[in-house]
Motif scaffolding. Structure first.
Motif, PDB file in Angstrom:
ATOM      1  N   GLY A 212      -5.668  33.646  16.350  1.00  0.00           N
ATOM      2  CA  GLY A 212      -6.387  32.529  16.937  1.00  0.00           C
ATOM      3  C   GLY A 212      -7.846  32.780  17.228  1.00  0.00           C
ATOM      4  N   ASP A 213      -8.362  33.926  16.788  1.00  0.00           N
ATOM      5  CA  ASP A 213      -9.747  34.272  17.106  1.00  0.00           C
ATOM      6  C   ASP A 213     -10.750  33.341  16.427  1.00  0.00           C
ATOM      7  OD1 ASP A 213      -9.285  36.575  18.756  1.00  0.00           O
ATOM      8  OD2 ASP A 213      -8.738  37.677  16.951  1.00  0.00           O
ATOM      9  N   VAL A 214     -10.514  33.010  15.163  1.00  0.00           N
ATOM     10  CA  VAL A 214     -11.496  32.251  14.388  1.00  0.00           C
ATOM     11  C   VAL A 214     -11.800  30.899  15.022  1.00  0.00           C
ATOM     12  CG1 VAL A 214     -11.907  31.068  12.199  1.00  0.00           C
ATOM     13  CG2 VAL A 214     -11.029  33.403  12.206  1.00  0.00           C
ATOM     14  N   ILE A 215     -10.763  30.182  15.410  1.00  0.00           N
ATOM     15  CA  ILE A 215     -10.977  28.856  15.977  1.00  0.00           C
ATOM     16  C   ILE A 215     -11.764  28.944  17.282  1.00  0.00           C
ATOM     17  CG2 ILE A 215      -8.809  28.703  17.277  1.00  0.00           C
ATOM     18  CD1 ILE A 215     -10.186  25.849  15.148  1.00  0.00           C
ATOM     19  N   ALA A 216     -11.481  29.962  18.094  1.00  0.00           N
ATOM     20  CA  ALA A 216     -12.203  30.139  19.358  1.00  0.00           C
ATOM     21  C   ALA A 216     -13.660  30.506  19.108  1.00  0.00           C
ATOM     22  CB  ALA A 216     -11.529  31.205  20.204  1.00  0.00           C
ATOM     23  N   GLN A 217     -13.895  31.390  18.142  1.00  0.00           N
ATOM     24  CA  GLN A 217     -15.266  31.818  17.829  1.00  0.00           C
ATOM     25  C   GLN A 217     -16.105  30.669  17.275  1.00  0.00           C
ATOM     26  OE1 GLN A 217     -13.989  34.874  15.189  1.00  0.00           O
ATOM     27  NE2 GLN A 217     -14.027  36.496  16.730  1.00  0.00           N
ATOM     28  N   SER A 218     -15.439  29.622  16.831  1.00  0.00           N
ATOM     29  CA  SER A 218     -16.135  28.467  16.285  1.00  0.00           C
ATOM     30  C   SER A 218     -16.610  27.503  17.356  1.00  0.00           C
ATOM     31  CB  SER A 218     -15.204  27.725  15.311  1.00  0.00           C
ATOM     32  OG  SER A 218     -14.749  28.589  14.296  1.00  0.00           O
ATOM     33  N   TYR A 219     -16.130  27.694  18.593  1.00  0.00           N
ATOM     34  CA  TYR A 219     -16.468  26.761  19.668  1.00  0.00           C
ATOM     35  C   TYR A 219     -17.232  27.416  20.815  1.00  0.00           C
ATOM     36  CZ  TYR A 219     -13.448  23.283  17.485  1.00  0.00           C
ATOM     37  OH  TYR A 219     -12.903  22.391  16.604  1.00  0.00           O
ATOM     38  N   GLY A 220     -16.835  28.615  21.236  1.00  0.00           N
ATOM     39  CA  GLY A 220     -17.516  29.293  22.336  1.00  0.00           C
ATOM     40  C   GLY A 220     -16.983  28.910  23.695  1.00  0.00           C
ATOM     41  N   GLY A 221     -17.301  29.738  24.700  1.00  0.00           N
ATOM     42  CA  GLY A 221     -16.868  29.487  26.065  1.00  0.00           C
ATOM     43  C   GLY A 221     -15.510  30.092  26.366  1.00  0.00           C
ATOM     44  N   ALA A 222     -14.849  29.531  27.379  1.00  0.00           N
ATOM     45  CA  ALA A 222     -13.485  29.931  27.735  1.00  0.00           C
ATOM     46  C   ALA A 222     -12.547  28.935  27.064  1.00  0.00           C
ATOM     47  CB  ALA A 222     -13.294  29.931  29.244  1.00  0.00           C
ATOM     48  N   VAL A 223     -12.012  29.317  25.915  1.00  0.00           N
ATOM     49  CA  VAL A 223     -11.321  28.388  25.018  1.00  0.00           C
ATOM     50  C   VAL A 223      -9.815  28.420  25.238  1.00  0.00           C
ATOM     51  CG1 VAL A 223     -10.974  27.709  22.616  1.00  0.00           C
ATOM     52  CG2 VAL A 223     -13.126  28.776  23.301  1.00  0.00           C
ATOM     53  N   ILE A 224      -9.249  27.232  25.460  1.00  0.00           N
ATOM     54  CA  ILE A 224      -7.796  27.067  25.542  1.00  0.00           C
ATOM     55  C   ILE A 224      -7.332  26.526  24.190  1.00  0.00           C
ATOM     56  CG2 ILE A 224      -5.869  26.015  26.771  1.00  0.00           C
ATOM     57  CD1 ILE A 224      -7.829  25.442  29.083  1.00  0.00           C
ATOM     58  N   ARG A 225      -6.541  27.291  23.482  1.00  0.00           N
ATOM     59  CA  ARG A 225      -6.031  26.852  22.189  1.00  0.00           C
ATOM     60  C   ARG A 225      -4.705  26.117  22.422  1.00  0.00           C
ATOM     61  NH1 ARG A 225      -6.902  32.048  21.973  1.00  0.00           N
ATOM     62  NH2 ARG A 225      -4.799  32.616  21.280  1.00  0.00           N
ATOM     63  N   THR A 226      -4.741  24.797  22.341  1.00  0.00           N
ATOM     64  CA  THR A 226      -3.570  23.980  22.699  1.00  0.00           C
ATOM     65  C   THR A 226      -2.657  23.691  21.516  1.00  0.00           C
ATOM     66  OG1 THR A 226      -4.884  21.967  22.397  1.00  0.00           O
ATOM     67  CG2 THR A 226      -4.785  22.898  24.625  1.00  0.00           C
ATOM     68  N   ALA A 227      -3.147  23.862  20.293  1.00  0.00           N
ATOM     69  CA  ALA A 227      -2.322  23.716  19.089  1.00  0.00           C
ATOM     70  C   ALA A 227      -2.803  24.747  18.076  1.00  0.00           C
ATOM     71  CB  ALA A 227      -2.422  22.307  18.509  1.00  0.00           C
ATOM     72  N   PRO A 228      -1.880  25.373  17.340  1.00  0.00           N
ATOM     73  CA  PRO A 228      -2.259  26.469  16.449  1.00  0.00           C
ATOM     74  C   PRO A 228      -2.807  25.990  15.113  1.00  0.00           C
ATOM     75  CG  PRO A 228       0.102  26.103  16.307  1.00  0.00           C
ATOM     76  CD  PRO A 228      -0.412  25.148  17.355  1.00  0.00           C
ATOM     77  N   GLY A 229      -3.542  26.886  14.455  1.00  0.00           N
ATOM     78  CA  GLY A 229      -3.945  26.632  13.089  1.00  0.00           C
ATOM     79  C   GLY A 229      -5.427  26.419  12.888  1.00  0.00           C
ATOM     80  N   ALA A 230      -5.768  26.147  11.630  1.00  0.00           N
ATOM     81  CA  ALA A 230      -7.146  25.859  11.215  1.00  0.00           C
ATOM     82  C   ALA A 230      -7.572  24.490  11.740  1.00  0.00           C
ATOM     83  CB  ALA A 230      -7.225  25.921   9.691  1.00  0.00           C
ATOM     84  N   PRO A 231      -8.862  24.135  11.610  1.00  0.00           N
ATOM     85  CA  PRO A 231      -9.387  22.912  12.248  1.00  0.00           C
ATOM     86  C   PRO A 231      -8.578  21.641  12.036  1.00  0.00           C
ATOM     87  CG  PRO A 231     -11.185  24.195  11.388  1.00  0.00           C
ATOM     88  CD  PRO A 231      -9.936  24.908  10.969  1.00  0.00           C
ATOM     89  N   GLU A 232      -7.999  21.445  10.858  1.00  0.00           N
ATOM     90  CA  GLU A 232      -7.237  20.221  10.605  1.00  0.00           C
ATOM     91  C   GLU A 232      -6.016  20.116  11.515  1.00  0.00           C
ATOM     92  OE1 GLU A 232      -4.971  17.941   6.872  1.00  0.00           O
ATOM     93  OE2 GLU A 232      -6.097  19.806   6.538  1.00  0.00           O
TER      94      GLU A 232
END
Length: 293
Positions: free
Chosen positions: A140-160
């Motif tokens: 899940g690192d890539v999606i977080a690195q694309s947004y910045g801050g304290a990121v809560i990943r609420t659904a898995p996967g690539a941007p789509e």
């Protein structure tokens, strides 16, 4: 005739995961993790140069030629042309800072610009995400690195497919201590660890969403590290040492590293405690994100 070289440079930040759940899927675009982590101002700067005189792509990390499997996958997904990929990291490698993802993502951005592929950010992020998960270097690192801050990943996967939210938090210093490397692939592929990680991660996510503050994130991360059994005795000792000095600390997932925060008046005491275990590094949590330089 001398080959004209085209080059471009990009940056992707470090990402420390505090807790997570594993979401497996046969489609790598849908595979990934949910959870929460923080993006730091340190990271990886990558220069990509078109080098047709090379027989195959060369990947250089901090001055040394490496296999760079995750980065190489990005290159192979986007072009058949040989490239010179030169990355410089000011974060520890293989220690829970998302360095593989940062290398892959910065490469995707730089390659797109150097070869004038004209791909959107969503496609570049998807490419780096796929490379990260198929090489089992991250989830899940890539999606977080694309947004910045304290990121809560609420659904898995690539941007789509992946979705994120954020904990509103001002920039703050994050003290880090690296004690060794941990193989991400071996942990996430272990059925026992995977079950405990997902079970504990679900509980941590519920707690965080009830009270989405940075302090809750730190508490949930600490409990996750201890509850999953991922924290070694030394990691636990370092966390407890930080707490004895009035700070908050947890383990960087997945790595043999500790990250800690402290109020300004307790900073020196926390650094002193961390220094008993090694040399602390100081970064800042902020809203920086991957992109061209």
């Amino acid at each position: 005739m001398q080959v004209r070289k085209r080059s471009a440079r990009a940056f992707a930040p470090a990402h420390i995961t505090g807790f997570f759940c594993i979401h497996d899927h046969e489609d790598p675009r849908k595979k990934g993790s949910t959870g929460c982590g923080i993006v730091l101002d340190g990271g990886v700067v990558t220069t990509v140069t078109s080098a047709e005189e090379l027989e195959e792509t060369q990947i250089i990390l901090n001055g040394e030629q490496v296999g760079g499997h995750t980065t190489r996958t990005v290159v192979n997904m986007l072009t058949n042309s040989p490239l010179l990929v030169e990355s410089v990291a000011n974060i520890p490698i293989g220690c829970g800072f998302g360095a593989s993802a940062a290398g892959a993502l910065s490469t995707a951005y730089a390659l797109n610009d150097a070869l004038s592929l004209d791909l959107t950010s969503a496609k570049l992020i998807e490419t780096a995400h796929i490379a990260d998960v198929v090489n089992r270097s991250g989830l899940g690192d890539v999606i977080a690195q694309s947004y910045g801050g304290a990121v809560i990943r609420t659904a898995p996967g690539a941007p789509e497919y992946g979705k994120v939210d954020w904990i509103p938090v001002a920039s703050k210093e994050v003290l880090c201590l690296t004690l060794g490397e941990l193989d991400t692939g071996s942990v996430i592929s272990d059925p026992d660890f995977a079950w405990r990680i997902t079970s504990m991660g679900k509980g941590a996510m519920k707690r965080l969403m009830i009270s989405p503050t940075f302090e809750t994130f730190m508490q949930c991360s600490r409990d996750f590290a201890l509850g999953t059994g991922l924290a070694s005795d030394t990691i636990i000792d370092a966390i407890e040492a930080v707490e004895s000095a009035g700070g908050m600390a947890s383990q960087a997932m997945l790595g043999e590293s500790v990250f800690a925060i402290a109020e300004p008046e307790r900073r020196d005491a926390v650094i002193e405690k961390l220094s008993e275990f090694g040399q602390p590094l100081a970064y800042h949590l902020n809203n920086c994100r991957a992109g061209l330089l």
